[in-house]
Design a protein around this motif. Sequence first.
Motif, PDB file in Angstrom:
ATOM      1  N   ASP A  60      20.630  41.013  25.204  1.00 14.56           N
ATOM      2  CA  ASP A  60      21.455  40.210  26.102  1.00 14.56           C
ATOM      3  C   ASP A  60      21.421  40.806  27.503  1.00 14.56           C
ATOM      4  O   ASP A  60      21.232  42.014  27.682  1.00 14.56           O
ATOM      5  CB  ASP A  60      22.903  40.185  25.615  1.00 14.56           C
ATOM      6  CG  ASP A  60      23.024  39.646  24.205  1.00 14.56           C
ATOM      7  OD1 ASP A  60      22.196  38.811  23.834  1.00 14.56           O
ATOM      8  OD2 ASP A  60      23.937  40.067  23.481  1.00 14.56           O
ATOM      9  N   VAL A  61      21.644  39.957  28.495  1.00 14.53           N
ATOM     10  CA  VAL A  61      21.642  40.393  29.888  1.00 14.53           C
ATOM     11  C   VAL A  61      22.889  39.837  30.575  1.00 14.53           C
ATOM     12  O   VAL A  61      23.150  38.631  30.505  1.00 14.53           O
ATOM     13  CB  VAL A  61      20.390  39.904  30.636  1.00 14.53           C
ATOM     14  CG1 VAL A  61      20.488  40.245  32.124  1.00 14.53           C
ATOM     15  CG2 VAL A  61      19.130  40.512  30.041  1.00 14.53           C
ATOM     16  N   ALA A  62      23.637  40.713  31.229  1.00 15.08           N
ATOM     17  CA  ALA A  62      24.734  40.302  32.100  1.00 15.08           C
ATOM     18  C   ALA A  62      24.475  40.881  33.482  1.00 15.08           C
ATOM     19  O   ALA A  62      24.064  42.047  33.607  1.00 15.08           O
ATOM     20  CB  ALA A  62      26.079  40.783  31.563  1.00 15.08           C
ATOM     21  N   VAL A  63      24.678  40.082  34.520  1.00 16.93           N
ATOM     22  CA  VAL A  63      24.461  40.516  35.901  1.00 16.93           C
ATOM     23  C   VAL A  63      25.637  40.033  36.737  1.00 16.93           C
ATOM     24  O   VAL A  63      26.058  38.876  36.620  1.00 16.93           O
ATOM     25  CB  VAL A  63      23.139  39.955  36.479  1.00 16.93           C
ATOM     26  CG1 VAL A  63      22.956  40.412  37.934  1.00 16.93           C
ATOM     27  CG2 VAL A  63      21.948  40.382  35.639  1.00 16.93           C
ATOM     28  N   VAL A  64      26.159  40.911  37.597  1.00 21.45           N
ATOM     29  CA  VAL A  64      27.229  40.559  38.527  1.00 21.45           C
ATOM     30  C   VAL A  64      26.829  41.034  39.917  1.00 21.45           C
ATOM     31  O   VAL A  64      26.521  42.213  40.105  1.00 21.45           O
ATOM     32  CB  VAL A  64      28.579  41.189  38.123  1.00 21.45           C
ATOM     33  CG1 VAL A  64      29.659  40.822  39.144  1.00 21.45           C
ATOM     34  CG2 VAL A  64      28.991  40.747  36.735  1.00 21.45           C
ATOM     35  N   HIS A  65      26.827  40.120  40.879  1.00 22.09           N
ATOM     36  CA  HIS A  65      26.489  40.427  42.271  1.00 22.09           C
ATOM     37  C   HIS A  65      27.759  40.275  43.101  1.00 22.09           C
ATOM     38  O   HIS A  65      28.405  39.229  43.088  1.00 22.09           O
ATOM     39  CB  HIS A  65      25.407  39.458  42.759  1.00 22.09           C
ATOM     40  CG  HIS A  65      24.851  39.771  44.117  1.00 22.09           C
ATOM     41  ND1 HIS A  65      25.607  39.710  45.270  1.00 22.09           N
ATOM     42  CD2 HIS A  65      23.598  40.145  44.500  1.00 22.09           C
ATOM     43  CE1 HIS A  65      24.843  40.025  46.309  1.00 22.09           C
ATOM     44  NE2 HIS A  65      23.614  40.300  45.859  1.00 22.09           N
ATOM     45  N   LEU A  66      28.140  41.328  43.818  1.00 19.37           N
ATOM     46  CA  LEU A  66      29.348  41.348  44.654  1.00 19.37           C
ATOM     47  C   LEU A  66      28.943  41.561  46.112  1.00 19.37           C
ATOM     48  O   LEU A  66      28.188  42.496  46.419  1.00 19.37           O
ATOM     49  CB  LEU A  66      30.294  42.469  44.232  1.00 19.37           C
ATOM     50  CG  LEU A  66      30.668  42.546  42.744  1.00 19.37           C
ATOM     51  CD1 LEU A  66      31.348  43.872  42.443  1.00 19.37           C
ATOM     52  CD2 LEU A  66      31.587  41.394  42.374  1.00 19.37           C
ATOM     53  N   GLN A  67      29.458  40.729  47.008  1.00 15.06           N
ATOM     54  CA  GLN A  67      29.120  40.893  48.424  1.00 15.06           C
ATOM     55  C   GLN A  67      30.249  40.370  49.294  1.00 15.06           C
ATOM     56  O   GLN A  67      30.732  39.249  49.098  1.00 15.06           O
ATOM     57  CB  GLN A  67      27.818  40.154  48.761  1.00 15.06           C
ATOM     58  CG  GLN A  67      27.326  40.426  50.178  1.00 15.06           C
ATOM     59  CD  GLN A  67      25.910  39.936  50.378  1.00 15.06           C
ATOM     60  OE1 GLN A  67      25.405  39.097  49.630  1.00 15.06           O
ATOM     61  NE2 GLN A  67      25.236  40.464  51.381  1.00 15.06           N
ATOM     62  N   ARG A  68      30.675  41.205  50.252  1.00 18.04           N
ATOM     63  CA  ARG A  68      31.686  40.788  51.202  1.00 18.04           C
ATOM     64  C   ARG A  68      31.119  39.714  52.118  1.00 18.04           C
ATOM     65  O   ARG A  68      29.988  39.797  52.583  1.00 18.04           O
ATOM     66  CB  ARG A  68      32.148  41.970  52.050  1.00 18.04           C
ATOM     67  CG  ARG A  68      32.935  43.031  51.285  1.00 18.04           C
ATOM     68  CD  ARG A  68      34.360  42.610  51.033  1.00 18.04           C
ATOM     69  NE  ARG A  68      35.146  43.675  50.415  1.00 18.04           N
ATOM     70  CZ  ARG A  68      36.388  43.535  50.009  1.00 18.04           C
ATOM     71  NH1 ARG A  68      37.000  42.366  50.127  1.00 18.04           N
ATOM     72  NH2 ARG A  68      37.043  44.526  49.454  1.00 18.04           N
ATOM     73  N   GLN A  69      31.923  38.692  52.380  1.00 19.92           N
ATOM     74  CA  GLN A  69      31.522  37.637  53.301  1.00 19.92           C
ATOM     75  C   GLN A  69      31.771  38.075  54.743  1.00 19.92           C
ATOM     76  O   GLN A  69      32.730  38.786  55.035  1.00 19.92           O
ATOM     77  CB  GLN A  69      32.336  36.361  53.014  1.00 19.92           C
ATOM     78  CG  GLN A  69      32.199  35.848  51.601  1.00 19.92           C
ATOM     79  CD  GLN A  69      31.042  34.898  51.467  1.00 19.92           C
ATOM     80  OE1 GLN A  69      30.355  34.610  52.441  1.00 19.92           O
ATOM     81  NE2 GLN A  69      30.799  34.429  50.263  1.00 19.92           N
ATOM     82  N   ARG A  70      30.888  37.653  55.640  1.00 28.21           N
ATOM     83  CA  ARG A  70      31.112  37.950  57.057  1.00 28.21           C
ATOM     84  C   ARG A  70      32.297  37.152  57.554  1.00 28.21           C
ATOM     85  O   ARG A  70      32.417  35.964  57.333  1.00 28.21           O
ATOM     86  CB  ARG A  70      29.859  37.581  57.869  1.00 28.21           C
ATOM     87  CG  ARG A  70      30.055  37.755  59.380  1.00 28.21           C
ATOM     88  CD  ARG A  70      28.791  37.402  60.135  1.00 28.21           C
ATOM     89  NE  ARG A  70      27.730  38.341  59.855  1.00 28.21           N
ATOM     90  CZ  ARG A  70      26.515  38.275  60.430  1.00 28.21           C
ATOM     91  NH1 ARG A  70      26.237  37.298  61.282  1.00 28.21           N
ATOM     92  NH2 ARG A  70      25.602  39.162  60.124  1.00 28.21           N
ATOM     93  N   GLN A  71      33.226  37.846  58.239  1.00 27.07           N
ATOM     94  CA  GLN A  71      34.404  37.186  58.785  1.00 27.07           C
ATOM     95  C   GLN A  71      34.087  36.545  60.113  1.00 27.07           C
ATOM     96  O   GLN A  71      33.438  37.134  60.970  1.00 27.07           O
ATOM     97  CB  GLN A  71      35.550  38.201  58.956  1.00 27.07           C
ATOM     98  CG  GLN A  71      36.024  38.816  57.647  1.00 27.07           C
ATOM     99  CD  GLN A  71      36.596  37.791  56.704  1.00 27.07           C
ATOM    100  OE1 GLN A  71      37.387  36.948  57.116  1.00 27.07           O
ATOM    101  NE2 GLN A  71      36.184  37.851  55.438  1.00 27.07           N
ATOM    102  N   PRO A  72      34.549  35.294  60.340  1.00 28.32           N
ATOM    103  CA  PRO A  72      34.302  34.646  61.643  1.00 28.32           C
ATOM    104  C   PRO A  72      35.054  35.382  62.742  1.00 28.32           C
ATOM    105  O   PRO A  72      36.129  35.943  62.514  1.00 28.32           O
ATOM    106  CB  PRO A  72      34.854  33.238  61.427  1.00 28.32           C
ATOM    107  CG  PRO A  72      35.867  33.363  60.334  1.00 28.32           C
ATOM    108  CD  PRO A  72      35.344  34.447  59.445  1.00 28.32           C
TER     109      PRO A  72
END
Length: 416
Positions: free
Chosen positions: A401-413
């Motif tokens: 089985d494969v689990a993947v989690v990608h976390l990334q802060r969004q650029r603030q306007p």
Amino acid sequence: MLPTQRGPVGVRVTSGSAAVAGAAWAWQQPSVLLIEDDEADALLVEELVADCTPGMRLTWVRSLAEAREVLIAATPDCVLLDLHLPDSHGLEGVARVRQHADVAVVVLTGLAEESAGLDAVAAGAQDYLVKGRVEAELFGRAVRYAIQRKLAEQAAAALQAGQLRAEENRRLERGLLPTPLLKETADLEVVARYLPGREQALLGGDFYDVVQTPDGSVHALIGDVSGHGPDEAALGVGLRIAWRTLVVSGATGARRLATLEEILIAERTGEQIFATLTSLELPPDGRSVRVMRAGHPGMLLRSGTGVEWIEVPGGPALGVLPGGAARWPVEDVALPEEAGLVLFTDGLFEGRTGPGRQRLGEQGLLELARSLAGLPAEAFVDELIGSAEALAEDYGGLADDVAVVHLQRQRQPPNE
């Protein structure tokens, strides 16, 4: 009358069809076990079998005790059962045959006890025949229809069992693969994926979670329970829910992992079961991440158009050193602006690839990730999994089985 031979436990075996004795019908001939203590009645059945087209392979025994030995050795396609035997009487015989084998049963009754045949059908037999009142054509049709009805019952039961497994799988899926618990104003993009291994009809023990606490910190988890099956999946669900509870209740640092280990040891089905995991805490400023690693692989750090492998010092997998001996250090890792963190389970890089059947490995996964570095988060995750699966295609795809989690802060306007 056909020639007979003695088999084990006094069994008499009759072969073939008088009308069609050649091998042309052999593949169609059902195997039938006759349980009858009256030799005259048994001879009548043998004559019916001899006149059937296509034929049958008949085995005759005189009691349920003898029948039990035959049923243990091999299950026939159909059982012809007399309701009056030396060691059983009436519907008891139907119940005992069904106890020994899941097989079609046709009951043999006398002319004066036809109602007993109906009762036997209600009790689980597929049909009944009245002795001395059956011609060969009707006899053969009754046996074959009984076999077909039994096969239909078995197929329906298998379908129902499959539906129950599917429902259980959906419940496990909801537990293993939750919706991230984030505020509506969260500036974090989360991309999560799960891919079952080629041998798993149900989910395995991979799990993940993402939770934001009132102070704005984001906590993330990815883990993998050793082994496969519903027990391991259920244990993964329990660990994930316990982790979320610990985060929401304010537990911090290695205390979380120590508590999870206590739960694993209490709930696991054997001492060989363990779990690896990585737990992250992203403070609101997004400049660093606190990492705890328990026997789990490293993670990928995306920044700009580059990808690096990050593997901080960690402790053993949960359950490997029970009794409070394990230690899991908390490591701080600085993050570039708008960095992306990619957590995954080891199924992503353990697939076999190439002529030498070598595993993709951590270095191979890193090179693959670097070739996809310019993609946005969702496309990056999908292409990373798809490419790893394609490389292992010659060997049946990804085995685990494969689990993947990608976390990334969004650029603030910018503020106006």
